[in-house]
Design a protein around this motif. Sequence first.
Motif, PDB file in Angstrom:
ATOM      1  N   UNK A  29       0.850  -1.184   0.000  1.00  0.00           N
ATOM      2  CA  UNK A  29       0.000   0.000   0.000  1.00  0.00           C
ATOM      3  C   UNK A  29       0.886   1.234   0.000  1.00  0.00           C
ATOM      4  N   UNK A  30       0.669   2.128  -0.959  1.00  0.00           N
ATOM      5  CA  UNK A  30       1.481   3.337  -1.075  1.00  0.00           C
ATOM      6  C   UNK A  30       0.564   4.552  -1.115  1.00  0.00           C
ATOM      7  N   UNK A  31       0.696   5.426  -0.130  1.00  0.00           N
ATOM      8  CA  UNK A  31      -0.095   6.648  -0.084  1.00  0.00           C
ATOM      9  C   UNK A  31       0.776   7.780  -0.627  1.00  0.00           C
ATOM     10  N   UNK A  32       0.445   8.250  -1.817  1.00  0.00           N
ATOM     11  CA  UNK A  32       1.340   9.119  -2.579  1.00  0.00           C
ATOM     12  C   UNK A  32       1.335  10.558  -2.079  1.00  0.00           C
ATOM     13  N   UNK A  33       0.156  11.056  -1.700  1.00  0.00           N
ATOM     14  CA  UNK A  33       0.015  12.417  -1.159  1.00  0.00           C
ATOM     15  C   UNK A  33      -0.554  12.281   0.258  1.00  0.00           C
ATOM     16  N   UNK A 186       9.755  11.373   1.328  1.00  0.00           N
ATOM     17  CA  UNK A 186       9.574  12.793   1.001  1.00  0.00           C
ATOM     18  C   UNK A 186      10.029  12.993  -0.446  1.00  0.00           C
ATOM     19  N   UNK A 187       9.174  12.516  -1.390  1.00  0.00           N
ATOM     20  CA  UNK A 187       9.575  12.480  -2.792  1.00  0.00           C
ATOM     21  C   UNK A 187       8.511  13.078  -3.703  1.00  0.00           C
ATOM     22  N   UNK A 188       8.949  13.492  -4.874  1.00  0.00           N
ATOM     23  CA  UNK A 188       8.027  13.854  -5.939  1.00  0.00           C
ATOM     24  C   UNK A 188       7.194  12.624  -6.287  1.00  0.00           C
ATOM     25  N   UNK A 189       5.911  12.831  -6.611  1.00  0.00           N
ATOM     26  CA  UNK A 189       5.005  11.693  -6.815  1.00  0.00           C
ATOM     27  C   UNK A 189       5.465  10.767  -7.927  1.00  0.00           C
ATOM     28  N   UNK A 190       6.025  11.308  -9.000  1.00  0.00           N
ATOM     29  CA  UNK A 190       6.439  10.459 -10.126  1.00  0.00           C
ATOM     30  C   UNK A 190       7.578   9.534  -9.730  1.00  0.00           C
ATOM     31  N   UNK A 191       8.570  10.086  -9.035  1.00  0.00           N
ATOM     32  CA  UNK A 191       9.698   9.268  -8.578  1.00  0.00           C
ATOM     33  C   UNK A 191       9.226   8.193  -7.604  1.00  0.00           C
ATOM     34  N   UNK A 224       1.439  19.500 -13.537  1.00  0.00           N
ATOM     35  CA  UNK A 224       1.603  18.391 -12.589  1.00  0.00           C
ATOM     36  C   UNK A 224       0.376  17.481 -12.582  1.00  0.00           C
ATOM     37  N   UNK A 225      -0.815  18.046 -12.740  1.00  0.00           N
ATOM     38  CA  UNK A 225      -2.026  17.218 -12.824  1.00  0.00           C
ATOM     39  C   UNK A 225      -1.940  16.276 -14.017  1.00  0.00           C
ATOM     40  N   UNK A 226      -1.481  16.794 -15.152  1.00  0.00           N
ATOM     41  CA  UNK A 226      -1.335  15.962 -16.352  1.00  0.00           C
ATOM     42  C   UNK A 226      -0.207  14.956 -16.184  1.00  0.00           C
ATOM     43  N   UNK A 227       0.880  15.374 -15.550  1.00  0.00           N
ATOM     44  CA  UNK A 227       1.998  14.460 -15.308  1.00  0.00           C
ATOM     45  C   UNK A 227       1.587  13.316 -14.387  1.00  0.00           C
ATOM     46  N   UNK A 228       0.734  13.602 -13.407  1.00  0.00           N
ATOM     47  CA  UNK A 228       0.223  12.544 -12.542  1.00  0.00           C
ATOM     48  C   UNK A 228      -0.604  11.555 -13.351  1.00  0.00           C
ATOM     49  N   UNK A 229      -1.475  12.075 -14.217  1.00  0.00           N
ATOM     50  CA  UNK A 229      -2.282  11.190 -15.065  1.00  0.00           C
ATOM     51  C   UNK A 229      -1.395  10.294 -15.925  1.00  0.00           C
ATOM     52  N   UNK A 230      -0.371  10.875 -16.553  1.00  0.00           N
ATOM     53  CA  UNK A 230       0.528  10.104 -17.422  1.00  0.00           C
ATOM     54  C   UNK A 230       1.291   9.046 -16.630  1.00  0.00           C
ATOM     55  N   UNK A 231       1.702   9.391 -15.415  1.00  0.00           N
ATOM     56  CA  UNK A 231       2.428   8.435 -14.569  1.00  0.00           C
ATOM     57  C   UNK A 231       1.536   7.261 -14.181  1.00  0.00           C
ATOM     58  N   UNK A 252      -9.244  14.717 -18.567  1.00  0.00           N
ATOM     59  CA  UNK A 252      -7.936  14.055 -18.659  1.00  0.00           C
ATOM     60  C   UNK A 252      -7.982  12.610 -18.162  1.00  0.00           C
ATOM     61  N   UNK A 253      -9.024  12.263 -17.370  1.00  0.00           N
ATOM     62  CA  UNK A 253      -9.152  10.879 -16.890  1.00  0.00           C
ATOM     63  C   UNK A 253     -10.325  10.150 -17.553  1.00  0.00           C
TER      64      UNK A 253
END
Length: 313
Positions: A29-33, A186-191, A224-231, A252-253
């Motif tokens: 389980x990973x809670x991203x935000x 403590x990371x950027x969501x994509x990483x 960033x919203x679009x980058x989250x969708x792409x990730x 976008x979704x």
Amino acid sequence: MNSIISWIGGKKALRNLIYSRFPNYYDRYIEVFGGGGWVLFGKQPDKFEVYNDFNNNLTNMFAVIRDQPLAFIEELGYLPENGRYIFNLYKDIISKQRIEDKYLEDEVKRVRVYFTELQAEEIIEIMRKERIEKQDVKLAVAFFKLIRYSYGSGCKTYGCRPYDVRNAFHMVWDISDRLSNTIIENKDFEALICQYDRPNAFFYCDPPYYETEGMYQVLFTKEDHTRLRDTLANIQGKFLLSYNDCEFIRDIYKDFHIESCSRVNNMALRYDNAAEFPEVLISNYDTQNNERVGKQMGLFDLDFMESEDEENE
């Protein structure tokens, strides 16, 4: 279990519905935000779980509570403090990200006088390490008090409402125990998503809502919203995403599962007892074909009745 803090965009009002939409099976389980951790703390611990937030003040606070609960309580103090002056002091500390240490350099000079060069370097290294650990604790407590004394947990303006820090003592131990086996990142969501993605992974994402990003301390852009969708579109695992219901997010979704829901709008509740805020749950799997889903939950089936102190959850 509840969180020790209220937080902008917290999910106390929707978490029962969110749990019912979790996948039937997952191993990590990973809670991203992660934010205030309301979803994390309300569910049963998983064998492998990650709390992440790009706000280093949040991750430092929870790491200190997990690893140094007694130090956190001692720094918190045993008497209630409240007032505009102390609020502005904590605000200044957090903005500078440091506690001034007026005596360290004087102590270093004395060590170099009374010890050999090799001995002095070893002692100074220990001294600096101790200072760093104390710094983390002091910053964690300053941030906690800043949240508690601010209006709507926004950490920007003084809330003019008293809070007795002694009310938090028992919660510190509960949160520390709950986080004992939780990885704090403590990371950027994509990483983060790329690091922990597996076929058996489940990501719960609660990003800053579209066009409300200015309420958060960490910058989150339209890109960033679009980058989250792409990730999320390219992961091996599953994801569940909570967002405000708007045309941009739905567009976008559009290739994913989208479920409408609503929660009480606590910020407007004092003016309108029936105030609701439209939201959506987005996923890359069918949440309705789920063993967790029983009857359709309505608004008043949810655990949304927070105290005024948690008015922003």
